[in-house]
Enzyme design. Structure first.
Site, PDB file in Angstrom:
ATOM      1  N   HIS A  84      31.691  -8.348 -56.654  1.00 57.71           N
ATOM      2  CA  HIS A  84      30.270  -7.193 -55.723  1.00 57.71           C
ATOM      3  C   HIS A  84      29.534  -7.644 -56.618  1.00 57.71           C
ATOM      4  O   HIS A  84      29.217  -7.052 -57.908  1.00 57.71           O
ATOM      5  CB  HIS A  84      30.799  -5.866 -55.498  1.00 57.71           C
ATOM      6  N   TYR A 213      28.634   4.643 -51.495  1.00 58.45           N
ATOM      7  CA  TYR A 213      28.379   5.805 -51.865  1.00 58.45           C
ATOM      8  C   TYR A 213      27.562   7.014 -51.300  1.00 58.45           C
ATOM      9  O   TYR A 213      26.394   6.841 -51.450  1.00 58.45           O
ATOM     10  CB  TYR A 213      27.984   6.304 -53.620  1.00 58.45           C
ATOM     11  N   PRO A 305      35.905  10.081 -61.956  1.00 56.36           N
ATOM     12  CA  PRO A 305      35.154   8.368 -60.940  1.00 56.36           C
ATOM     13  C   PRO A 305      34.590   8.277 -60.694  1.00 56.36           C
ATOM     14  O   PRO A 305      34.282   7.119 -60.426  1.00 56.36           O
ATOM     15  CB  PRO A 305      36.519   8.638 -60.221  1.00 56.36           C
ATOM     16  N   LYS A 309      34.445   4.617 -64.064  1.00 58.88           N
ATOM     17  CA  LYS A 309      34.345   4.249 -65.652  1.00 58.88           C
ATOM     18  C   LYS A 309      35.697   4.140 -66.517  1.00 58.88           C
ATOM     19  O   LYS A 309      35.845   3.797 -67.492  1.00 58.88           O
ATOM     20  CB  LYS A 309      33.316   4.420 -66.397  1.00 58.88           C
ATOM     21  N   TYR A 397      26.354   0.665 -64.520  1.00 60.69           N
ATOM     22  CA  TYR A 397      27.448  -0.093 -63.218  1.00 60.69           C
ATOM     23  C   TYR A 397      28.349  -1.191 -63.069  1.00 60.69           C
ATOM     24  O   TYR A 397      29.310  -0.419 -63.125  1.00 60.69           O
ATOM     25  CB  TYR A 397      27.149  -0.075 -61.958  1.00 60.69           C
TER      26      TYR A 397
END
Length: 406
Positions: A84, A213, A305, A309, A397
């Site tokens: 991704h 998200y 979550p 991480k 990220y």
């Protein structure tokens, strides 16, 4: 998995590093040590089948991917994992895409389930002939402040003792490792959030090529996946909610309300393979090393979550512990032992901060009013429309770099 359980070796009496816990952090550390010629034994309370049945995260940072490859367990991940280069956000139905590869200097993440990582590591450990004792009950750590620590455990109705040089506690939050440290030597920090995530996994195609998200006035939602044919979805629910209150139909209906309308239209629903509610909290034990004991992963820290991480933080602990043990056994560098906690905590707190920030940014707080929601929206607008903001999200990220021991 049955084959792995049937190949339990005769209980050893001595090893160099005793590893408590056969989750991904314990298995990854064990595999790296084995490849380096450092003897290790893993003790696991559950059966191997149970360990593989745990449903966990699936987003791997670049550093975690590299470490799995270094351990010689990356072949299937490289073949089946989904690379991704972007991640998506939605605020009140408006859809935005972040090019994480562009804003992180060319890095990306790989979607590959933690269960699959565990399976791959188990198989490589079997091939290497390394020892894992499953169903090791009543594990206790002894004399961890001395030069001769040891571990006792029950297996097949017999009491066993395993002498070792060092102990790696990879046994999660409820395991015995952290509890072996005297209470007056423990430094802990915790934040409990007033909500949880209701998750549903289904054999349906993901609604989007990238993770999404979603911040919505009804609450947070996340669209994720494990493969091109298996999806994982989450919605925010109050911490008082119960799984019995939710049907599959109600879940899908609520999810559609919180994701962008064009996604809701193409969402493919199906029977749930699994549904559960996970509470959200942040926890850090700053005593990550005490005597001959080293804590890794969830035994030392828990993050919500949001931001993916948990497994990746465990992997960074493994990286530091592995390189430290190599220095100790190959060069006699016991002087580097204090560096373990120092290096790990610096990265842990940065990841805790990012997970906290993502949680505060994207979730709906019952105690917050209209003002707080508009501040959330303003912060989101700034970060998603600013190169500096995009860079901040992207570099966190994909994962901050692993720090060297010296």
């Amino acid at each position: 998995m049955t084959e792995i359980e049937e190949t339990n070796h005769k209980a050893p009496t001595k090893t160099q590093v005793a590893i408590i816990g056969a989750g991904p952090s314990g298995l990854l550390l064990g595999q790296l040590l084995t490849k380096a010629g450092i003897d290790n034994v893993i003790l696991e309370r559950q059966t191997g089948e149970y360990v593989l049945g745990r449903i966990r995260a699936g987003v791997l940072e670049q550093g975690t991917v590299n470490l799995i490859r270094e351990a010689g367990a990356g072949a299937r991940m490289d073949k089946e994992g989904l690379i991704h280069t972007h991640t998506d956000f939605s605020f009140q139905g408006e859809h935005y895409q972040l090019d994480i590869e562009k804003y992180s200097g060319g890095k990306h993440v790989v979607v590959y389930g933690q269960t699959e990582v565990t399976r791959d590591l188990m198989e490589e450990r079997e091939k290497a002939g390394a020892i894992t004792i499953y169903e090791a009950d009543s594990v206790k750590l002894h004399d961890i402040e001395s030069d001769q620590p040891y571990v006792t455990y029950q297996h097949n109705d017999e009491l066993h003792r395993l002498d070792c040089d060092y102990i790696a506690g990879c046994d999660g939050f409820h395991g015995p490792s952290r509890k072996a440290i005297p209470s007056n030597k423990i430094e802990e920090y915790e934040k409990v959030y007033p909500f949880g995530w209701l998750g549903l996994m289904s054999d349906t195609p993901p609604v989007n090529d990238e993770l999404v998200y979603c911040a919505h006035e009804r609450g947070f939602a996340l669209c994720s996946m494990r493969s091109p044919t298996r999806s994982r979805y989450y919605i925010q629910v109050p911490d008082t909610d119960k799984i019995e209150n939710w049907t599959e139909e109600r879940f899908w209906k609520e999810l559609k309300r919180r994701i962008p309308p064009e996604m809701a239209e193409r969402l493919v629903t199906g029977p749930a393979l699994e549904m559960s509610i996970a509470p959200l909290r942040s926890y850090v034990c700053e005593t990550m090393q005490y005597g001959k004991l080293f804590l890794l992963g969830d035994s030392a820290h828990i993050v919500p979550p949001t931001g993916a991480k948990g497994l990746n933080l465990a992997a960074s602990d493994v990286d530091t512990a592995y390189r430290l043990f190599v220095k100790i056994y190959k060069e006699g560098r016991t002087d580097l032992i204090p560096r373990y906690q120092e290096i790990c905590l610096a990265r842990v707190w940065k990841a805790v901060r990012f997970s906290w920030w993502m949680t505060m940014l994207l979730h709906r707080f019952e105690s917050g009013g209209r003002f707080d929601f508009r501040v959330q929206q303003a912060e989101f607008d700034y970060f998603i429309h600013s190169d500096a903001g995009k860079t901040t999200i992207a570099e966190n990220y994909v994962g901050l770099p692993f720090e060297a021991l010296e």
